[in-house]
Every structure is written in C-alpha cells, then in structure tokens.
Scaffold this active site. Structure first.
Site, PDB file in Angstrom:
ATOM      1  CG  ASP A 112      -5.376   5.971   1.978  1.00 53.44           C
ATOM      2  OD1 ASP A 112      -5.426   5.635   3.172  1.00 53.44           O
ATOM      3  OD2 ASP A 112      -4.539   6.766   1.518  1.00 53.44           O
TER       4      ASP A 112
ATOM      5  CB  CYS B 182      -3.970   1.994   6.940  1.00 55.05           C
ATOM      6  SG  CYS B 182      -3.684   3.586   7.714  1.00 55.05           S
ATOM      7  NE  ARG B 183      -4.536   1.526   1.653  1.00 56.93           N
ATOM      8  CZ  ARG B 183      -4.309   2.192   0.525  1.00 56.93           C
ATOM      9  NH1 ARG B 183      -5.129   2.011  -0.501  1.00 56.93           N
ATOM     10  NH2 ARG B 183      -3.294   3.023   0.420  1.00 56.93           N
ATOM     11  CB  SER B 184       0.046  -3.527   2.889  1.00 58.35           C
ATOM     12  OG  SER B 184       0.930  -2.605   3.492  1.00 58.35           O
TER      13      SER B 184
ATOM     14  CB  CYS C  58      -1.005  -0.020   1.158  1.00 52.11           C
ATOM     15  SG  CYS C  58      -0.260   0.027   2.816  1.00 52.11           S
TER      16      CYS C  58
ATOM     17  CG  ASN D  40       4.165  -1.559   5.489  1.00 51.10           C
ATOM     18  OD1 ASN D  40       5.220  -1.847   6.029  1.00 51.10           O
ATOM     19  ND2 ASN D  40       3.236  -2.461   5.307  1.00 51.10           N
TER      20      ASN D  40
HETATM   21  P1  4NP Z   1      -1.902   2.934   3.974  1.00 54.28           P
HETATM   22  O1  4NP Z   1      -2.550   4.323   4.458  1.00 54.28           O
HETATM   23  O2  4NP Z   1      -1.298   3.183   2.610  1.00 54.28           O
HETATM   24  O3  4NP Z   1      -3.050   1.997   3.913  1.00 54.28           O
HETATM   25  O4  4NP Z   1      -0.876   2.562   5.015  1.00 54.28           O
HETATM   26  C1  4NP Z   1      -1.843   5.530   4.491  1.00 54.28           C
HETATM   27  C2  4NP Z   1      -0.882   5.722   5.448  1.00 54.28           C
HETATM   28  C3  4NP Z   1      -0.202   6.939   5.529  1.00 54.28           C
HETATM   29  C4  4NP Z   1      -0.500   7.939   4.631  1.00 54.28           C
HETATM   30  C5  4NP Z   1      -1.453   7.735   3.664  1.00 54.28           C
HETATM   31  C6  4NP Z   1      -2.126   6.521   3.585  1.00 54.28           C
HETATM   32  N1  4NP Z   1       0.187   9.182   4.723  1.00 54.28           N
HETATM   33  O5  4NP Z   1      -0.150  10.086   3.944  1.00 54.28           O
HETATM   34  O6  4NP Z   1       1.087   9.335   5.567  1.00 54.28           O
END
Ligand code: 4NP
Length: 168
Positions: free
Chosen positions: A126, A14-16, A9, A12
């Site tokens: 996201d 939230c999702r993955s 993702c 790294n």
């Molecule tokens: P992820 O979510 O890709 O599912 O881990 C996010 C985590 C951090 C950010 C964006 C999305 N960020 O902008 O820091």
C-alpha cells in the site's frame, strides 16, 4: 478460460486502478480479449478519481488514468469475473470472507496469479502514506505482474484454482 479479471485493493485509488490501466493496455497490445476492471474493498473514496500520485506515475509511463472512477466491491463481482486478484493479504481476506462459497476460489493474490516467485510475500504494498517512489514501485510490480498474467494466459494456464493448483 479466463475472460474477465477484477483487480482489487483497499481504496481503489492507488494500486488497483494502476494495475487495471497497465492490464488494459498490455492485454490489448498482446491481442488478448479480456475484460478488466478494478474496485476497492473499502467505500471511502467511491465516485472519486484515482490518487494524483498514481495518475502522475501512470502518465509518466504513458498509461491513461484520468477517467478512473472509484467503486466498491459488489457481491455480483464474484459471479461476473473469472478471477478477482487482490493486491495484498488484507484485500484477499476481505474477498474470501465476502464471497459466495461457490466462487471463493476465484479470489487470489495478483502476484501469485502472475507467477512472480521473486517477491516474498507476493504482495503489492500500500503506497498511500508513502512517497512517489512507492508509487513507482507499484507501477513496476503492475507491469511485471501483468506480463506474468499474459505469459500464463498465452500458455492457457488457468489463473485461479482449482485447475491452477495442478499446473503451478
Ligand atoms: P489503495 O490505497 O488501496 O491502493 O487504493 C489506499 C487508498 C486509500 C486508503 C488506504 C489505502 N485510505 O485509507 O483511505
């Protein structure tokens, strides 16, 4: 044969990591010996733990996420993993652009690899700027997606092209 999968993702956090935790448990429960890992295309959170909201929904459902440590995509990942499964189109575009040409086929969308046709587009949204329900939705997609992967792996269907294209 697929023996290693990397879930990808943006951050790294939230999702993955959530998908990795679900895959780790369900692959083991299914008796499948597959190495799993996750990473982010971005490097902002390297070394941190998972987002507290992901940890919370994971623990509510009995998955362990406390030990996760964020890491960023490395060029060696394309050689190491048989399938690099992206959560959304942005992550996939970065994977494809970063990949050595001979490994580019290994990068596809997670829900596409899982054969989940009911989600159009087949992405895990996201949840970072959303509420806890968005994280619960990610968990639901993670469980459905991992079950889809298990079903395909049991049937011996390759998850990624080129052979996958002929079997979809
Ligand atoms: P992820 O979510 O890709 O599912 O881990 C996010 C985590 C951090 C950010 C964006 C999305 N960020 O902008 O820091």
């Amino acid at each position: 044969m697929t023996s290693s999968i990397l879930f990808v993702c943006l951050g790294n956090i939230c999702r993955s990591p959530l998908v990795e935790a679900v895959a780790r448990r369900r692959f083991a429960d299914a008796g499948l010996s597959i190495e799993v890992d996750s990473c982010g295309t971005g490097g902002w959170h390297v070394g941190q733990g998972a987002d507290e909201r992901s940890i919370r929904v994971a623990e509510e459902a009995g998955y362990r996420l406390r030990d996760h440590r964020v890491r960023q995509l490395a060029v060696d990942d394309f050689r190491r993993f048989d399938a690099l499964l992206a959560m959304d189109d942005d992550n996939l575009a970065v994977l494809r652009a970063s990949s050595p040409p001979q490994y580019r086929d290994r990068a596809i969308l997670f829900l596409d690899a899982a054969g989940l046709d009911e989600y159009a587009p087949p992405i895990v949204p996201d949840p970072y700027y959303e509420d806890l329900d968005a994280f619960r939705h990610v968990l639901k997609l993670a469980e459905q997606g991992v079950d889809g992967l298990i079903e395909r792996l049991r049937r011996g269907v390759p998850l990624v092209a080129p052979s996958r294209a002929a079997t979809r």
